[in-house]
Write an enzyme that holds these catalytic residues in place. Structure first.
Site, short mmCIF file in Angstrom:
data_model
loop_
_atom_site.label_atom_id
_atom_site.label_comp_id
_atom_site.label_asym_id
_atom_site.label_seq_id
_atom_site.Cartn_x
_atom_site.Cartn_y
_atom_site.Cartn_z
N GLY A 236 11.06 9.41 -13.64
CA GLY A 236 11.55 8.06 -13.89
C GLY A 236 13.06 7.95 -13.89
O GLY A 236 13.75 8.43 -12.98
N ASP B 28 6.86 5.34 -4.20
CA ASP B 28 6.65 5.45 -2.75
C ASP B 28 7.98 5.40 -2.00
O ASP B 28 8.16 6.11 -1.01
CB ASP B 28 5.73 4.34 -2.27
CG ASP B 28 4.37 4.38 -2.95
OD1 ASP B 28 3.82 5.49 -3.08
OD2 ASP B 28 3.88 3.32 -3.37
N ASP C 38 7.16 -4.27 -3.32
CA ASP C 38 6.96 -2.81 -3.20
C ASP C 38 7.83 -2.23 -2.09
O ASP C 38 8.31 -1.10 -2.18
CB ASP C 38 5.50 -2.50 -2.89
CG ASP C 38 4.59 -2.74 -4.08
OD1 ASP C 38 5.00 -3.46 -5.01
OD2 ASP C 38 3.46 -2.21 -4.09
N GLY D 126 6.04 0.49 -6.95
CA GLY D 126 6.48 0.80 -5.59
C GLY D 126 7.65 1.74 -5.50
O GLY D 126 7.95 2.28 -4.42
N ALA D 127 8.33 1.98 -6.62
CA ALA D 127 9.52 2.83 -6.58
C ALA D 127 9.18 4.28 -6.22
O ALA D 127 9.95 4.96 -5.53
CB ALA D 127 10.25 2.78 -7.91
N ASN E 50 -0.06 10.39 -7.06
CA ASN E 50 -0.37 8.96 -7.23
C ASN E 50 -1.67 8.73 -7.99
O ASN E 50 -2.60 8.09 -7.48
CB ASN E 50 -0.44 8.28 -5.84
CG ASN E 50 0.74 7.36 -5.59
OD1 ASN E 50 1.31 6.77 -6.51
ND2 ASN E 50 1.11 7.23 -4.33
N TYR F 282 -6.96 -4.74 -9.46
CA TYR F 282 -7.41 -4.45 -8.10
C TYR F 282 -8.78 -5.08 -7.81
O TYR F 282 -9.67 -5.08 -8.65
CB TYR F 282 -7.55 -2.94 -7.90
CG TYR F 282 -6.25 -2.17 -7.98
CD1 TYR F 282 -5.36 -2.17 -6.91
CD2 TYR F 282 -5.93 -1.44 -9.11
CE1 TYR F 282 -4.17 -1.46 -6.98
CE2 TYR F 282 -4.75 -0.72 -9.19
CZ TYR F 282 -3.88 -0.73 -8.12
OH TYR F 282 -2.71 -0.03 -8.19
N GLY G 101 0.87 -1.17 0.00
CA GLY G 101 0.00 0.00 0.00
C GLY G 101 0.90 1.22 0.00
O GLY G 101 1.93 1.25 0.70
#
Length: 315
Positions: A234, A264, A300, A261-262, A174, A112, A42
């Site tokens: 990126g 976050d 993540d 996950g990068a 996000n 999801y 998450g």
């Protein structure tokens, strides 16, 4: 078994949904794979765990279902030293689940199953129960307001509470298109929330999709942020803009296993540098280092190994 100790009172509060994550491990993707790994993921709890690794007192607020996934999530996040006393168990709604689907083209798609989840039932009342004493930073993302109308009310109420308490607000845009009713709704709501935050993190590509702003300067001009804007681009690098000041730090060369996950991880590294009053180039570089750790894994959240991360990451 005794609950994990929290040596530092929370200076950061992260709020949002965490789900059970299922990932094929035999390279076949979901359609043909036969073996999968179960993990916890998450955006907001990932940031909380990385910040705890870096020596910060962190707390995570959310809801989970009264099911094995909810219990697993709570235990996993707590085991990393994050205070989870603000996580409520909802006996009438499930914990969300999502599936990673690695493709032959190297891209990973995500599916999801979170509609009606326990976390989507969070409300403004959850914000009123929050104690912000000693909390220096409230971290939110654009995922939470997209989950439900009550979650949007929660985010607005939390921002109001933080502003009244003098707590700094960080907001990671996000953008998750599948969660919004329309592109226009996402663009309008995320812009309004970003303008209320003290620190805004956004991907250059997602900002261009949302607002038609192709460069960091264009994004800064469009958002007119209260304080700091951080634009992630990126493999190119990241730019911090604050008033007239602008700092860019190139991203290190990394062999990418998976990109999920990068962002976050970068947010956690950057925010750690901000909390430690590091200069802009140093906090951007710390963000890159944590992101590189995540890019080298299918997870993540990739825990620090050996010495405490605060030392290992050069802070």
């Amino acid at each position: 078994m005794h609950p994990p100790m929290h040596p530092h009172p929370p200076e950061v509060l992260c709020v949002g949904e965490t789900m059970a994550q299922v990932t094929p491990v035999d390279g076949g993707g979901l359609e043909r794979g036969t073996t999968a790994r179960l993990a916890v993921a998450g955006a907001e709890s990932t940031v909380a765990q990385y910040l705890a690794d870096l020596g910060h007192g962190t707390a995570w607020l959310s809801r989970v279902g009264d099911d094995p996934f909810g219990r697993r999530i709570r235990a996993a996040v707590a085991a990393r030293g994050v205070d989870v006393t603000g996580v409520r168990t909802d006996p009438s709604a499930p914990t969300g689940v999502y599936f990673k689907d690695p493709g032959p083209d190297g891209a990973t798609r995500v599916h999801y199953y979170r509609a009606g989840s326990a976390a989507s039932r969070m409300t403004a009342a959850d914000a009123r129960a929050v104690d912000l004493t000693g909390v220096r930073l409230l971290h939110l993302t654009g995922i939470t307001p997209a989950l439900s109308e009550s979650c949007a009310a929660l985010v607005a109420a939390l921002m109001d509470r933080a502003r009244a308490a003098g707590t700094r607000i960080s907001f990671d845009v996000n953008h998750r298109p599948a969660l919004w009713s329309s592109p226009g709704a996402a663009a309008t709501e995320l812009l309004a929330l970003a303008r209320r935050a003290d620190v805004v993190l956004v991907g250059r590509d997602e900002a261009e999709t949302l607002w038609g702003t192709p460069t960091a300067r264009d994004i800064h001009e469009h958002l007119a942020p209260r304080g700091i804007l951080v634009v992630k681009d990126g493999a190119v690098g990241a730019t911090e803009l604050a008033g007239e000041a602008c700092e860019f730090v190139a991203a290190p060369v990394v062999e990418v296993v998976e990109a999920v996950g990068a962002g976050d991880a970068f947010a956690a590294g950057y925010l750690s540098g901000l909390l430690r009053d590091l200069p802009a180039p140093a906090r951007l570089a710390l963000g890159h280092r944590l992101a590189a750790r995540t890019l080298s894994s299918v997870e993540d959240y990739v825990p620090a190994t050996g010495a405490r991360a605060a030392g290992a990451e050069g802070t």
